[in-house]
Design a protein around this motif. Structure first.
Motif, PDB file in Angstrom:
ATOM      1  N   ALA A   1       0.896  -1.237  -0.131  1.00  0.00           N
ATOM      2  CA  ALA A   1      -0.137  -0.105  -0.106  1.00  0.00           C
ATOM      3  C   ALA A   1       0.881   1.290   0.121  1.00  0.00           C
ATOM      4  N   ILE A   2       2.187   1.017   0.664  1.00  0.00           N
ATOM      5  CA  ILE A   2       3.090   2.208   0.634  1.00  0.00           C
ATOM      6  C   ILE A   2       3.633   2.427  -0.621  1.00  0.00           C
ATOM      7  N   VAL A   3       3.909   1.481  -1.073  1.00  0.00           N
ATOM      8  CA  VAL A   3       4.931   1.459  -2.384  1.00  0.00           C
ATOM      9  C   VAL A   3       4.029   1.591  -3.736  1.00  0.00           C
ATOM     10  N   GLU A   4       3.062   1.233  -3.817  1.00  0.00           N
ATOM     11  CA  GLU A   4       2.224   1.136  -4.991  1.00  0.00           C
ATOM     12  C   GLU A   4       1.895   2.518  -5.546  1.00  0.00           C
ATOM     13  N   PRO A   5       1.739   3.740  -4.797  1.00  0.00           N
ATOM     14  CA  PRO A   5       1.604   4.861  -5.618  1.00  0.00           C
ATOM     15  C   PRO A   5       2.764   5.326  -6.308  1.00  0.00           C
ATOM     16  N   LEU A   6       3.796   5.052  -5.822  1.00  0.00           N
ATOM     17  CA  LEU A   6       5.036   5.659  -6.171  1.00  0.00           C
ATOM     18  C   LEU A   6       5.312   4.890  -7.606  1.00  0.00           C
TER      19      LEU A   6
ATOM     20  N   ARG B   1       3.077   3.549  -9.522  1.00  0.00           N
ATOM     21  CA  ARG B   1       2.244   3.966 -10.426  1.00  0.00           C
ATOM     22  C   ARG B   1       3.038   5.252 -11.179  1.00  0.00           C
ATOM     23  N   ASP B   2       3.179   6.132 -10.375  1.00  0.00           N
ATOM     24  CA  ASP B   2       3.706   7.536 -10.923  1.00  0.00           C
ATOM     25  C   ASP B   2       5.026   7.150 -11.901  1.00  0.00           C
ATOM     26  N   TRP B   3       5.895   6.221 -11.363  1.00  0.00           N
ATOM     27  CA  TRP B   3       7.041   5.729 -11.997  1.00  0.00           C
ATOM     28  C   TRP B   3       6.703   5.381 -13.425  1.00  0.00           C
ATOM     29  N   ARG B   4       5.712   4.597 -13.472  1.00  0.00           N
ATOM     30  CA  ARG B   4       5.202   3.703 -14.701  1.00  0.00           C
ATOM     31  C   ARG B   4       4.607   4.760 -15.747  1.00  0.00           C
ATOM     32  N   MET B   5       3.771   5.590 -15.277  1.00  0.00           N
ATOM     33  CA  MET B   5       3.469   6.600 -16.041  1.00  0.00           C
ATOM     34  C   MET B   5       4.612   7.652 -16.665  1.00  0.00           C
ATOM     35  N   MET B   6       5.382   7.935 -15.641  1.00  0.00           N
ATOM     36  CA  MET B   6       6.665   8.673 -16.245  1.00  0.00           C
ATOM     37  C   MET B   6       7.285   7.910 -17.417  1.00  0.00           C
ATOM     38  N   VAL B   7       7.710   6.733 -17.145  1.00  0.00           N
ATOM     39  CA  VAL B   7       8.490   5.728 -18.208  1.00  0.00           C
ATOM     40  C   VAL B   7       7.652   5.815 -19.578  1.00  0.00           C
ATOM     41  N   GLU B   8       6.338   5.516 -19.229  1.00  0.00           N
ATOM     42  CA  GLU B   8       5.357   5.331 -20.460  1.00  0.00           C
ATOM     43  C   GLU B   8       5.482   6.558 -21.364  1.00  0.00           C
ATOM     44  N   ARG B   9       5.278   7.843 -20.681  1.00  0.00           N
ATOM     45  CA  ARG B   9       5.443   9.033 -21.236  1.00  0.00           C
ATOM     46  C   ARG B   9       6.610   9.240 -21.940  1.00  0.00           C
ATOM     47  N   LEU B  10       7.717   9.140 -21.516  1.00  0.00           N
ATOM     48  CA  LEU B  10       9.126   9.367 -22.065  1.00  0.00           C
ATOM     49  C   LEU B  10       9.143   8.220 -23.067  1.00  0.00           C
ATOM     50  N   GLU B  11       8.790   7.225 -23.400  1.00  0.00           N
ATOM     51  CA  GLU B  11       8.924   6.351 -24.444  1.00  0.00           C
ATOM     52  C   GLU B  11       8.139   6.807 -25.697  1.00  0.00           C
TER      53      GLU B  11
ATOM     54  N   LEU C   1      15.273  14.262 -17.692  1.00  0.00           N
ATOM     55  CA  LEU C   1      16.029  14.065 -16.499  1.00  0.00           C
ATOM     56  C   LEU C   1      15.445  14.784 -15.401  1.00  0.00           C
ATOM     57  N   GLY C   2      14.824  16.135 -15.908  1.00  0.00           N
ATOM     58  CA  GLY C   2      14.018  17.000 -14.756  1.00  0.00           C
ATOM     59  C   GLY C   2      12.890  16.185 -14.338  1.00  0.00           C
ATOM     60  N   GLU C   3      12.148  15.606 -15.251  1.00  0.00           N
ATOM     61  CA  GLU C   3      10.957  14.757 -14.763  1.00  0.00           C
ATOM     62  C   GLU C   3      11.235  13.658 -13.903  1.00  0.00           C
ATOM     63  N   CYS C   4      12.387  13.001 -14.223  1.00  0.00           N
ATOM     64  CA  CYS C   4      12.613  11.726 -13.178  1.00  0.00           C
ATOM     65  C   CYS C   4      13.015  12.425 -11.739  1.00  0.00           C
ATOM     66  N   LEU C   5      13.777  13.389 -11.908  1.00  0.00           N
ATOM     67  CA  LEU C   5      14.006  14.038 -10.585  1.00  0.00           C
ATOM     68  C   LEU C   5      12.795  14.516  -9.926  1.00  0.00           C
ATOM     69  N   ASN C   6      12.047  15.101 -10.517  1.00  0.00           N
ATOM     70  CA  ASN C   6      10.658  15.776  -9.835  1.00  0.00           C
ATOM     71  C   ASN C   6       9.908  14.523  -9.302  1.00  0.00           C
TER      72      ASN C   6
ATOM     73  N   ARG D   1       8.921  13.818  -5.549  1.00  0.00           N
ATOM     74  CA  ARG D   1       7.779  13.944  -4.887  1.00  0.00           C
ATOM     75  C   ARG D   1       7.567  12.654  -4.223  1.00  0.00           C
ATOM     76  N   HIS D   2       8.193  11.567  -4.302  1.00  0.00           N
ATOM     77  CA  HIS D   2       7.907  10.494  -3.639  1.00  0.00           C
ATOM     78  C   HIS D   2       9.413  10.091  -2.765  1.00  0.00           C
ATOM     79  N   ARG D   3      10.190  11.361  -2.121  1.00  0.00           N
ATOM     80  CA  ARG D   3      11.342  10.986  -1.495  1.00  0.00           C
ATOM     81  C   ARG D   3      11.396   9.794  -0.534  1.00  0.00           C
TER      82      ARG D   3
END
Lengths: 197, 197
Positions: free
Chosen positions: A54-59, A61-71, A84-89, A93-95
DNA sequence: GTCTATAATTAGATAGAC
DNA sequence: GTCTATCTAATTATAGAC
């Protein structure tokens, strides 16, 4: 609020997992801190593992979306810098959850293996995109190193607390770009150079 | 050989700790793999914690020597590049133990806190030297990021097994140098440029 | 040096009252 | 939803025979 307790448990668990590690944190500690008993905790989260998911899922999901946007985007110097900037964001965000991922791999691997496998796969896809089409082996290594530079934002925040986040962000972005062989962005236009292409 | 069993225990423990994590590895697993019982293991190593210290101590000693050697040397571009190379060598020489350090921080922190504190302090001193005299905040961040690039050698070896180590080494060295703002070394002379000083 | 047997502790998880 | 009480399993560590 509905499900308030459930959320409070999640927040406390994230904090303790990140600070002391997943295995080193007992459900009793979490329950104590929330101000309930272990049994009550189980009413909200069916197992320690489920709590971690439950803790890790949101992170994830965000990460998955970012990679798909990237590709979906061509591999040009500007897009690489943006990526690189988006990755850093996403990282910042999920520090806390990212720190957990980075620092507690073995525990997470045995607890939620499949989740970590997907995380690793997303990392691989991100690196593959960063390395560009038909990459040399050096390109692959550089892509990997560049993401590590961004990752260092997590530890830097702890090790260098006096550095303001804006400066941390800008410096690491330039550093990651330098690893990939991109020249410094022009501060007046925000446009990166196009070396070695 | 004298103390053969003690060494075998150490080797097996390092392997299992690195692969599955410190807390996730029980002394029974280690004993089974060595081919003895838990009780026999205790004859050689007085506790699980002591076993961990025995594993981590040699790495820490090497690291300490390296940092002290470093601090006796002036902060010039050539010496910085040499330092990065030496750091990478130390990292690769103790690859497994370093991976344990990098991936299992929370467990090690609760098990051998003081040891980790010294390791962190050595890292801080290394970064301080890399950042140079009277560093700006950006210099500190860059120094931190540069060491993270070298650290990525540990993960790269797992993620990119097809890359030969010599190429991995050379690429990461250049990447770390780029993070610090050093230009590419001249391949014919091995001498780095002196930009931005 | 290695074993069998066991102590002491703690963890995650469940049953059932309220 | 929260509690008390308990179960089960695993762990680190020790005692003492051989």
């Amino acid at each position: 609020m509905v499900e308030d307790t459930k959320e409070r448990i999640r927040a406390v668990a994230l904090e303790l997992f990140t600070a002391h590690g997943y295995e080193q944190t007992s459900l009793r500690e979490i329950a104590d801190r929330v101000g309930i008993t272990k049994a009550s905790l189980y009413y909200h989260h069916p197992s320690k593992q489920a709590l971690l998911v439950a803790i890790v899922e949101p992170l994830l999901r965000d990460w998955r979306m970012m990679v798909e946007r990237l590709e979906a985007v061509p591999h040009t110097p500007e897009h690489v810098r943006d990526a690189l900037g988006e990755c850093l964001n996403t990282l910042l965000r999920h520090r806390e959850a990212c720190a957990l991922f980075a620092r507690d791999v073995p525990a997470l691997l045995t607890a939620v293996g499949p989740v970590l496998v997907e995380a690793k796969e997303l990392g691989t896809r991100m690196n593959a995109w960063l390395a560009g089409p038909e990459p040399s082996q050096a390109d692959l290594v550089r892509a990997f190193a560049a993401t590590e530079v961004l990752n260092s934002a997590l530890a830097s925040a702890v090790m260098l607390p006096s550095v303001p986040q804006a400066e941390l962000r800008a410096t690491l972005l330039d550093a990651a770009a330098a690893v990939l062989g991109l020249t410094q962005a022009d501060p007046t236009t925000g446009t990166a150079g196009r070396p070695g292409l």
